[in-house]
Design a protein around this motif. Sequence first.
Motif, mmCIF file in Angstrom:
data_model
loop_
_atom_site.group_PDB
_atom_site.id
_atom_site.type_symbol
_atom_site.label_atom_id
_atom_site.label_comp_id
_atom_site.label_asym_id
_atom_site.label_seq_id
_atom_site.Cartn_x
_atom_site.Cartn_y
_atom_site.Cartn_z
ATOM 1 N N GLU A 123 1.745 6.998 -6.665
ATOM 2 C CA GLU A 123 0.665 7.913 -7.050
ATOM 3 C C GLU A 123 1.035 9.356 -6.726
ATOM 4 N N ALA A 165 2.170 1.868 -3.469
ATOM 5 C CA ALA A 165 1.136 2.386 -4.368
ATOM 6 C C ALA A 165 0.886 3.872 -4.111
ATOM 7 N N TYR A 196 0.839 -1.204 0.000
ATOM 8 C CA TYR A 196 0.000 0.000 0.000
ATOM 9 C C TYR A 196 0.867 1.243 0.000
#
Length: 162
Positions: free
Chosen positions: A36, A32, A29
Amino acid sequence: MKCVETKVVQSHMIKPKYLNNHQTLFGGYLLAWLDECGGLTARRFGKDEAVTASIDNLNFLEPIMVTHQFTVMTYVSGVGTKAIEVFAKMIGEDLDTREKYLAASTFLTFVFKDQTFTDVTIEPVTEEENYICQGYQARVAQRKMNRQLQAEFVKAIDTKYL
């Protein structure tokens, strides 16, 4: 352009669905959210889409616990001809005590397909930005050496199925 003009800040509450079996934030997580946020910084800087070329030595410094807040902050820390370097720091916060801690840090490289940045520079203003940006050329040299080693490594790897 000033570093702060490229800054992106993204916060998340760490919920049980984001945990690993140690009851801390699962690294996938974090990666990610990091990619981003870094991608948004690249977009803000280049005004065009870019692809993630690399993430340097992601250093997990402190575990991020359930119910803590987690903030990713990114900004451009170096500019090449077709690529930029983005610094990322991940800050955890215990919401009960308000104690903040550096949970992780890294540098990302983003490449732009149809743009060049021959006349664009990044201007650090804060003490942190100055410290981070002054190491840009050394990190570029290290990445170049790492790419050469990676090319040798790739030649030695068998891609045939077992």
